[in-house]
Enzyme design. Structure first.
Site, PDB file in Angstrom:
ATOM      1  N   GLU A 130      45.161  22.523  50.856  1.00 47.36           N
ATOM      2  CA  GLU A 130      45.575  23.837  51.343  1.00 47.36           C
ATOM      3  C   GLU A 130      45.657  23.917  52.866  1.00 47.36           C
ATOM      4  O   GLU A 130      45.626  24.996  53.442  1.00 47.36           O
ATOM      5  CB  GLU A 130      44.631  24.911  50.802  1.00 47.36           C
ATOM      6  CG  GLU A 130      44.724  25.063  49.296  1.00 47.36           C
ATOM      7  CD  GLU A 130      43.881  26.201  48.744  1.00 47.36           C
ATOM      8  OE1 GLU A 130      44.335  26.858  47.790  1.00 47.36           O
ATOM      9  OE2 GLU A 130      42.771  26.432  49.266  1.00 47.36           O
ATOM     10  N   GLU A 176      39.631  31.399  35.724  1.00 48.79           N
ATOM     11  CA  GLU A 176      38.989  30.793  36.887  1.00 48.79           C
ATOM     12  C   GLU A 176      37.796  29.999  36.369  1.00 48.79           C
ATOM     13  O   GLU A 176      36.831  30.575  35.875  1.00 48.79           O
ATOM     14  CB  GLU A 176      38.543  31.858  37.892  1.00 48.79           C
ATOM     15  CG  GLU A 176      37.768  31.303  39.072  1.00 48.79           C
ATOM     16  CD  GLU A 176      38.475  30.122  39.728  1.00 48.79           C
ATOM     17  OE1 GLU A 176      37.946  28.997  39.641  1.00 48.79           O
ATOM     18  OE2 GLU A 176      39.565  30.326  40.302  1.00 48.79           O
ATOM     19  N   GLU A 189      49.740  25.215  42.064  1.00 46.09           N
ATOM     20  CA  GLU A 189      49.651  25.643  43.463  1.00 46.09           C
ATOM     21  C   GLU A 189      49.587  24.375  44.323  1.00 46.09           C
ATOM     22  O   GLU A 189      50.573  23.950  44.881  1.00 46.09           O
ATOM     23  CB  GLU A 189      48.421  26.522  43.660  1.00 46.09           C
ATOM     24  CG  GLU A 189      48.297  27.097  45.058  1.00 46.09           C
ATOM     25  CD  GLU A 189      46.978  27.799  45.254  1.00 46.09           C
ATOM     26  OE1 GLU A 189      46.968  28.843  45.915  1.00 46.09           O
ATOM     27  OE2 GLU A 189      45.942  27.291  44.770  1.00 46.09           O
ATOM     28  N   GLU A 221      48.930  33.347  49.403  1.00 44.65           N
ATOM     29  CA  GLU A 221      47.690  34.082  49.601  1.00 44.65           C
ATOM     30  C   GLU A 221      47.102  33.837  50.987  1.00 44.65           C
ATOM     31  O   GLU A 221      46.358  34.675  51.511  1.00 44.65           O
ATOM     32  CB  GLU A 221      46.671  33.704  48.525  1.00 44.65           C
ATOM     33  CG  GLU A 221      46.167  32.273  48.608  1.00 44.65           C
ATOM     34  CD  GLU A 221      45.369  31.863  47.379  1.00 44.65           C
ATOM     35  OE1 GLU A 221      45.775  32.271  46.281  1.00 44.65           O
ATOM     36  OE2 GLU A 221      44.376  31.144  47.526  1.00 44.65           O
TER      37      GLU A 221
END
Length: 683
Positions: free
Chosen positions: A168, A393, A480, A486
């Protein structure tokens, strides 16, 4: 040394060396594999006779048995040619050609039989190692892989730091010689879990551009039963760096066994890098015989309001977003505008105390909070013509999820829910494993396989980088695995204007990304006046991302109340397709701009997305891909003349034009901006 002896040594050296060469079907790309007097193998890659990958190493080191498999006896050589086509269940085009030449070297070292298999396509190459069944060699442990990629110059590189647990990071754009992963990572403050590998480690996909204009992309394909490949840099050589497990081993294997493919896509045109289907072609065909239940989708998400401070995931605290009435509001809006589903996060018990506590038992994936009436909501959604989308999750307590998957998936089937978004936030349990280790790679694949048994589609977050496995498991529709939308709310770096012009050349090379586009309200202090974060994009660019960032699962990410005042712009989100018959990469340059046109599945409608970085620019291109002698109504959703991603991001214009295949499309992209176009053929 006298001249006679020197000539004799040169003769012996030349005589001892063995060389094998194979070219792609139209001779665009070629590979040369050479064995020197020391019996080590090296390969080179050429593009139109120009060296792209200089002499680079091959081989493996095993820990058990303790063997160096780097200097080989060549037992034999095989070659073959393949030319066929196949139809993806969904995708960017309706048919894909798979055309390559294959070279297999049958090798022996220390009594172990091993093949190195090369496939050469017109847009690049792939190679892998294969261990056949053999006497006295069955189980083994991989310690290191020596596959390397030696560049021919100090190319420009688009990279993120090597990290066992996250991808990320913000993309860096530097020379190879300027790569410093630790310095880049030190700027990041908003990533939950990191496990940096060192100063000179980067992740794949790695995008490179040479001084003389060659584009080179390094990645892997068909990542199965093996850790992810990162790269260690020494000089101009990138060497495979495998992710270890809790005790430092890389991979546990049993013959017959093959590694993933190591891939190099190369062209003198950036557009051809994006058009490549090499990675998909190196994956196995679909394992799902009846795929009629797999459907691309456009969906709303009760998700963004947690990121901007309107609501929260846990029930405790009084701001629980996943309550029955609030979700009904999303269902109403999604149903009114013809979407397929509504994703709900925070619906199930367990959110209160797990983050940061490395807790084993967190979620059971079947128990809703008291204020979330799941039966009422599934029926209500069905009455509006859509379905709820489940959120699992896992809290990275993966052993817990493995134990509960069957019950959780049966629960979904019983409730009429057919899509699940999985998440892996936090440090992995089993403790000591990493997001990219062999055990976790196997887990992600098990999820796809098990979900298919229940006719469920999967969208994975915080998972390993994709490697084309959506061909083999077309129910694993998106992931992702990169810095998604986000992070617009991340207080430190956020998402810069060039990020989405780099993603197609890096992360999306391996497969579709659930980036979650479609944000319309750019100042994120809407519900919390103390927030200073902003979306660094114009509104028109948010629309264009639905075309430039491909996914068969496209989220409509913002809140209903942020769309209501701008329904004229929202019309593009309603109209844009999520499955395609054809794709044209019109123009592209990593870190600068991307323009892509796509033809909707089974329709005479095209959609175009064009985006830029922080530089404004004029765009002009022909529409010669349209049907000749037909007229199209073009709706342009473009940046207003005074739009600017920092100063005036929400300014846009919607305009109509009539065009044909002979027309030239022109418009201006403002700073951080974009243009989205729908082209409907008139009768």
């Amino acid at each position: 040394m006298n001249k006679t002896l020197l000539l004799l040594l040169l003769s012996v050296s030349l005589f001892a060396q063995k060389s094998f060469k194979i070219a792609s079907p139209t001779d665009q790309i070629s590979i040369q594999v050479s064995q020197g007097a020391d019996r080590a193998l090296k390969y080179q890659v050429f593009y139109k006779a120009k060296e792209v990958i200089a002499a680079s190493d091959l081989g493996l080191t095993l820990k058990k048995p303790a063997l160096e498999l780097r200097k080989f006896q060549i037992l034999g050589v095989d070659s073959t040619i393949v030319d066929g086509t196949w139809k993806p269940v969904w995708g960017e085009v309706k048919e894909i050609r798979n055309n390559y030449k294959e070279l297999t070297l049958h090798l022996k070292e220390s009594g172990v039989l091993m093949d190195v298999i090369f496939r050469v396509f017109d847009d690049g190459i792939g190679f892998r190692y294969f261990f056949p069944s053999q006497d006295n060699f069955n189980h083994f442990i991989v310690d290191n892989e020596w596959s390397s990629f030696t560049m021919t110059g100090d190319h420009n590189a688009f990279w993120i730091p090597g990290d066992y647990d996250t991808n990320e990071y913000t993309y860096q754009r530097t020379k190879i010689s300027e790569i410093d992963a630790l310095a880049a990572a030190a700027k990041e403050k908003d990533i939950a879990v990191t496990s940096l590998m060192g100063k000179n480690f980067v992740q794949t996909p790695l995008m490179l551009k040479s001084v003389d204009g060659l584009y080179v992309n390094v990645h892997e394909a068909a990542l199965v039963n093996y850790p992810a490949m990162h790269l260690k840099l020494e000089g101009l050589e990138f060497t495979s760096a495998l992710v270890p497990d809790a005790v430092g081993n890389k991979a546990y294997a049993q013959t017959p066994f093959n590694t993933p493919w190591r891939t190099v896509v190369v062209s003198n045109k950036a557009e051809q890098i994006l058009a490549s289907k090499l990675i998909l072609n190196l994956n196995e065909p679909s394992k799902i015989k009846d795929s009629t239940w797999i459907k691309p989708q456009k969906f709303m998400g009760m998700w963004w309001e947690m990121h901007v401070g309107k609501a929260n995931w846990p029930l405790a605290g009084g701001k629980h977003g996943a309550n029955t009435e609030n979700v009904k509001r999303y269902i109403d809006f999604a149903g009114k505008h013809g979407f397929d589903g509504v994703l709900v996060e925070g619906w199930n018990t367990g959110w209160e105390d797990w983050f940061g506590n490395w807790k084993e038992e967190v979620f059971d994936f079947v128990t809703p909070y008291a204020d979330y009436q799941i039966d009422t909501l599934t029926k209500y959604a069905a009455s509006k013509g859509l379905k709820l989308i489940m959120h699992h999750e896992t809290s990275s307590s993966v052993t817990n999820y493995e134990r509960r998957m069957d019950a959780a998936y049966q629960f979904m089937v019983d409730k009429g829910i057919n899509t699940v978004k999985t998440g892996y936030v936090g440090k992995i349990i089993p403790r000591g494993e990493h997001h990219d280790s062999q055990w976790m790679v196997n887990h992600y694949n098990r999820v796809a396989e098990k979900a298919a048994n229940y006719h469920l589609m999967v969208d994975s977050h915080e998972s390993v980088h994709p490697t084309g496995l959506h061909r083999t498991y077309p129910n694993w529709m998106a992931a992702e695995a990169a810095r998604g939308s986000e992070f617009n709310n991340a207080p430190t770096l956020g998402i810069n204007a060039e990020h989405t012009t780099i993603l197609p050349f890096t992360r999306l090379m391996g497969g579709p990304m659930d980036y979650t586009p479609g944000l319309f309200h750019m100042n994120l202090n809407q519900f919390d006046s103390t927030r200073t974060t902003k979306v660094r994009s114009t509104l028109a660019k948010q629309l264009a991302l639905y075309v430039t960032l491909y996914s068969p699962l496209q989220m409509v990410a913002d809140l209903p109340e942020n769309y209501e005042p701008k329904l004229d712009a929202f019309q593009f989100i309603k109209d844009v397709a999520v499955d395609w018959d054809d794709t044209k990469i019109i123009t592209a340059e990593p870190g600068e701009f991307v323009t892509i046109a796509r033809k909707a599945k089974n329709k005479d409608t095209w959609f175009i997305g064009s985006i830029t970085n922080a530089t404004a620019r004029n765009m002009s291109f022909d529409l010669d891909f349209l049907d000749p002698d037909k007229t199209y109504e073009a709706l342009l959703y473009r940046d207003a003349d005074d739009a600017d991603f920092e100063k005036n991001p929400e300014a846009y214009i919607v305009e109509k034009r009539l065009v044909t295949a002979k027309s030239k499309m022109t418009f201006r992209l403002q700073r951080g901006g974009g243009c989205a176009i729908s082209l409907r053929r008139l009768n």
